[in-house]
Design an enzyme around this catalytic site. Structure first.
Site, short mmCIF file in Angstrom:
data_model
loop_
_atom_site.label_atom_id
_atom_site.label_comp_id
_atom_site.label_asym_id
_atom_site.label_seq_id
_atom_site.Cartn_x
_atom_site.Cartn_y
_atom_site.Cartn_z
N GLU A 177 -10.24 4.09 19.58
CA GLU A 177 -9.25 3.21 19.53
C GLU A 177 -8.80 2.66 20.64
OE1 GLU A 177 -6.20 5.39 17.15
OE2 GLU A 177 -7.73 6.25 15.81
N GLU A 417 -4.53 15.42 6.75
CA GLU A 417 -4.83 15.56 8.32
C GLU A 417 -5.39 16.75 8.82
OE1 GLU A 417 -4.57 13.17 10.86
OE2 GLU A 417 -5.37 14.74 12.07
N HIS A 485 -9.76 8.41 8.76
CA HIS A 485 -9.40 8.39 10.07
C HIS A 485 -9.90 9.19 11.07
CE1 HIS A 485 -6.08 5.38 9.04
NE2 HIS A 485 -6.83 5.40 8.09
N GLU A 486 -10.23 8.43 12.27
CA GLU A 486 -10.60 8.93 13.60
C GLU A 486 -12.16 9.59 13.40
OE1 GLU A 486 -7.61 10.66 12.55
OE2 GLU A 486 -6.45 8.90 13.44
N GLU A 504 -11.20 4.21 9.73
CA GLU A 504 -10.17 3.96 10.71
C GLU A 504 -11.42 3.53 11.96
OE1 GLU A 504 -6.04 4.74 12.97
OE2 GLU A 504 -7.62 6.02 12.96
N GLU A 510 -1.49 0.23 14.06
CA GLU A 510 -0.34 1.08 14.44
C GLU A 510 -0.15 1.04 15.92
OE1 GLU A 510 -2.19 4.83 13.12
OE2 GLU A 510 -3.57 4.90 14.72
#
Lengths: 709, 709
Positions: A177, A417, A485-486, A504, A510
């Site tokens: 990221e 998550e 994500h991640e 992601e 974001e």
């Protein structure tokens, strides 16, 4: 209605006797259109390869090999046992994608090598040459002297011809990221970025001269070169170490807790190492090489896999207006068992119904709800048991929400998550997926924020690579589409597992809240880098571009509103989020119309123009419809884009609804300034689109019902 | 029949106001019979404690404390906030055990401390003083300044008064399967042992001056001191670092992959640290302190939990006559998918039925079958996916075996060897336990041979401690009893989870095949060390004591046959194996009779005499019967044991069937020499048993049906 096309498939397999193969001699060369390739063994018996494009060298002679455990160095003393070749030309239909069908046309050369030493070791290397580049992988056949082994280093090199302009992010073992930056190879210095993953720079980016793939480069002679990998399974992600004096790149694998790279057993093959090369930037974006290097779908019945747009109870927490967590008083909970609500919890039944109402009324198919389940109070702590994946907070009524969504024809999207605790998730996965099936959740967003458990493992190492695939397979078993994500960077596995819709693995929209944000050029680089391996859940569609975050007025999107629309075309994903909150859309329903109308699955795609870091213009034809959509974006520079509409059907008239930057639009000072107009166009028309600094344009082309030419 | 006894339970709780408590002053002292204890804060504000026995000091003043992350050192500057106390005297009934009921009688002192610094930290320490020693633990209450934290070091010390004779094994993070040796504290040197766990001495025994608990010591003044822990949950196992000059011992916790010890969240308490002390060695063996420090059973319905004896398709593989694995040609399997049987696979349907027949005919209730499931060919490789826990080899018919066993009234025992890959097992656990339930397996032996996955974790670290407990709980959920091999050392958790029947966690009988074996004194030390925390699956009952292993004639049991029988009494376990193969029992059916007759659950136990490293004689009364069994063992020395039979009912006549070493028996040269005789005895009788070098004796006392006094 989508007219089902007959599957066109042709497959030509032929063993070609290369000149000199009977003598087992090297070098061996292949050519596909402009791309040339040579394999050789050098004086030390080291395998080397070289790639050319037209008359130019793209990759200079570069070594191949490994260091294994047991004292085995597969770096020299190889001899060619034999070589064989095959040509393949087939066309296949993805379950979903940017185009309706994909041609897979390549020549394959397999060199069977033996290393003679105390113990002879067999190693095959398979090269596939395409019109747009080269893919190759190592294959370790079953053999007496090599059974189980540990990969200590992979030695694969990609030697560049000069100090190319490079679009890169640092080689963090645990995060992708970062803002992309461009610099000459010689100026790469990973540590100039602050660390984004949890840990330390020493622990997570030990090599300051290494970068992540996909790595996009532009040579002084105009060649575009992209290095990545395909079909990453049971192996760590590849990073590239950069020798800043020689411009040599070399494979650097993400290690495990013990410093090892991979645990293998013959027979075994690595992922494909890929080099896409062209003198046109647009070819990089239209390349299907990575998808072609992946295996066909392992999922037989794919009828339940459907691209869609979705909204989310998400952005309001992201910007700090509400919270994922239910209580702010954990000491009260730990001490007395009292669960004191903070009154700011977003994922409550009433609020979720409000989103369902909006999505239902406006034809957005899906709704993601984050923060519905217990664990959000201390989930970034360094502990293993973080979340309960089936137990809602007291104010979220799973059954009521599920029933309401069903009645309103909105598809709920589950959110799991993990906080990086993959072991905890694996233990609960069976239960979590049964829960999804019970309540009709057909899609799932997972997340891996924070340090990984098993401790000492990394997001991009072999263990986690396998974990992500386990989650994809488990989802497929339960007919659940997945958006991760991640995770590590995708490598085209969505061909093999078409329920793996998106991920992601990059710096999404974001970050415009988290930080100083994504600079305007960021989205012009992502399609050349992060998206090379697969769709990104970038979460576009933010309409309130300033003043969205209470208390931090300096935070703003580095984008005009029109550009937010254009991203639905330029950032390909079969799952596209309308990321803003209903109230912000209500203020601009004329512009929201584009989000409602835009397709998420495509019969055709044309990369109209593109230059990494500068601009991208893409036109796409909606799946099963005679409708086209076009997105054009620019970096921080104002730009006039001229688009020939020759992709439209000849002899037809279309209406083109143009969502463009307003006359005075500019991302920083006037981002909400946009204009919408509808005109009639044909295939002969030329559209001129003015893109503001940090701006863009989106166009919707519809066939006019009663065309009168 | 077992006459159900009414549960006797008395509980006295009283808050006693210690003198001076209102002044919050230290020192604070408590006394229970001979055991005295003092808590104090020294001049630096460091918490210290001291233990005495009679007039002697047992543990000199020793510090308590921690080093945490976030720069927190809980080593000094403490003040006493308050202290409170309670006396408990209750009696409880274990689901199974060495005695029918257990008295839990202690005085408890809780000191509430505060450390004043930049941030004040609260720490409570709870001491429980029993007639046979002290248990204490740290409790971290809910507090503002300490929420989630990492334990970097625990500073607990146990300062000895001299250079005690010590029975120890080295502090390996991954194995307890060492020969016990005895030496003065000053002579402890872990590295004189070869490494047993997989790894390196540097990685697995970094501290050469550290030892495992339970640590048994004997002081020059005749005091016996045993240090261990109780209720090890969510925390790493404790090892003891030995300062060879001061004779100070200190807690050394097993680290994780990152070098951390434990990840915690307040409120939290550590396991109990235990010091059992007496001037009689027999008191160490009869102590119930560790069980008392564990929580009562969390399993409500325990009707499915039943101690038993079992045989195993095991020893024949262990000694190399047959194999666990199905094929010796893995290259054929990996290369061509051909599964070529080696013809030596023990766990085939026919052979298993042969064992079932023998067990059924001779009243042995259970049968363990190892090597029935796929994965045994390469299970010690350094890979993660090792075993499939539900797929049998082609020659093992699960359904047929299960049906046959049921018809013959034999209980099948499942075997899940993980090869140390706990992550792989956790993923398959749900499936594996459903499989056990489907085929009627009510017991399970698990195993953790080889390096742990998650890689970098250790057998005895926090992660694996939690894993073992997860497996116990999952087993309980499925009404399965569990016997864990290669776990960390037990700490009395079988009180809380009475389906946790036994574990290995030590050097079992099998080492007499693997290596130069277990010296004769080994079994006289184990009850003072390994068994202090819980039952051991030692696998006694080998009848063919020499020439059992093809090709290695030098291997032999360091035991006479009579001693093998005595171990059923001296090595307590509610699961006792008859470890030899049917043919070897058939050659000695007269001696096998003892194994058939011996009980595995007890109403009473008398430690008749004991000295670690020398001899142990124990008598036990069978559950619900007026039958006693006695076992006597010696080390390498010949010994005459004189036993007063005053544990028998007065005014009753018993027959005593004595299984004794023969006249010329000796473990090395004449181990099979035994004699069996039956005599009549009363409570006034005195038995003289001659134990050969490496020998023993076993006696079965039965009430004579028509006694005529």
């Amino acid at each position: 209605m989508f007219k089902k096309q007959s599957i066109f498939l042709s497959l030509i397999l032929s063993v070609i006797a290369f000149k000199g193969f009977s003598q087992q001699s090297v070098p061996l060369s292949l050519k596909m259109k402009n791309v040339g390739f040579t394999f050789n063994l050098n004086a030390q018996g080291t395998p080397v390869y070289q790639i050319s494009y037209g008359k130019n060298e793209a990759v200079k002679s570069s070594v191949l090999g490994f260091k294994l455990d047991q004292g085995i160095s597969l770096a020299e003393n190889f001899k060619l046992l034999k070589a064989d070749s095959v040509t393949v030309d087939e066309t296949w239909k993805p379950v979903w994608g940017e185009v309706a069908q994909i041609r897979n046309h390549y020549k394959q050369l397999t060199v069977h090598l033996v290393q003679q030493g105390q113990k002879s070791i067999l190693l095959d290397i398979v090269f596939r040459i395409f019109e747009d580049g080269l893919g190759f992988r190592y294959e370790f056949p079953v053999q007496e002297n090599l059974k189980s082994f540990v990969v200590k280093e992979e030695l694969t090199a990609f030697n560049m011809t000069g100090d190319h302009k490079t679009f890169w992010i640092p080689a963090d073992f645990d995060s992708n990221e970062y803002k992309y930056t461009s610099s000459p190879l010689s100026a790469i210095d990973a540590r100039k970025w602050g660390l984004i993953s949890s840990g330390t720079i020493e622990g997570n980016i030990p090599d300051q001269s290494a970068v992540q793939t996909p790595l996009m480069m532009k040579a002084a002679n105009g060649l575009y070169i992209n290095i990545h990998e395909a079909a990453l399974i049971d192996y760590p992600s590849m990073q590239l170490h950069v020798d800043k004096s020689t411009f040599g790149l070399s494979s650097s694998l993400v290690p495990d807790a013990r410093g090892n790279k991979a645990y293998m057993r013959t027979p075994f093959h690595t992922p494909w190492r890929t080099v896409i090369v062209s003198d046109k930037a647009t070819d990089i974006l239209s390349s299907k090489m990575i998808l072609n290097l992946n295996e066909p779908s392992k999922i037989e019945n794919t009828s339940w896999i459907k691209p869609m747009k979705f909204m989310g109870v998400w952005w309001e927490m992201q910007v700090g207006r509400t919270s994922w967590n239910y209580t702010d008083q954990m000491e009260t909970l730990h001490g007395e068992g009292k669960y004191v609500p903070n009154g700011r919890h977003a994922a409550n039944t009433e609020n979720v119904k409000h989103y369902i109402d909006f999505a239902s009324k406006n034809g957005i198919e899906g709704l993601l709800v984050e923060g519905w389940n217990k664990g959000w109070e201390e989930w970034t702590d360094d502990k293993e048991e973080k979340f309960d994946f089936v137990t809602p907070y007291p104010d979220f009524d799973v059954k009521a929400v599920s029933d309401y969504a069903k009645a309103k024809n909105v598809k709920m999207i589950m959110h799991n998550e993990t906080g990086g605790s993959a072991t905890s998730y694996e233990r609960q996965m069976d239960t979590a997926f049964r829960f999804m099936n019970r309540y009709g959740y057909g899609s799932l967003k997972t997340g891996y924020v924070s340090g990984i458990v098993p401790r000492g493992e990394h997001h991009d190492g072999q263990w986690m690579v396998n974990h992500y695939i386990r989650s994809i397979k488990k989802a497929a078993d339960h007919h659940v589409m997945i958006d991760i994500h991640e995770p590590t960077r995708p490598t085209g596995l969505h061909r093999t597992y078409p329920n793996f819709m998106a991920s992601e693995a990059g710096r999404g929209n974001e970050w415009n809240f988290f930080s100083d944000g994504n600079p305007p050029e960021h989205e012009t680089i992502l399609p050349f880098t992060r998206l090379i391996g697969g769709p990104m859940d970038y979460t576009p569609g933010i309409f309130k571009l300033r003043d969205y975050a209470p208390g931090v007025p300096e935070r703003q999107m580095h984008s005009t509103l029109a550009k937010q629309l254009a991203l639905y075309i330029t950032m390909y994903s079969p799952l596209q989020m309308a990321a803003d909150i209903p109230e912000n859309y209500s203020a601009h329903m004329d512009a929201f119309r584009f989000i409602q109308d835009v397709a998420v699955d495509w019969d055709d795609t044309r990369i109209v123009e593109a230059e990494p870091g500068e601009y991208i213009t893409i036109a796409r034809k909606a799946k099963g419809k005679n409708e086209w959509f076009l997105g054009a974006i620019t970096n921080g520079e104002k730009r006039e884009t001229v688009v020939k509409l020759d992709f439209l059907d000849k002899n037809q008239i279309y209406t083109a609804t143009i969502y463009a930057d307003g006359k005075d639009a500019e991302w920083k000072t006037n981002p909400e300034n946009y204009q919408i107009k509808t005109i009639k166009v044909t295939a002969k028309s030329v559209l001129k689109l003015m893109l503001a600094p940090g701006g863009g344009a989106a166009v919707h082309f519809r066939l006019l019902t009663n065309p009168k030419l």
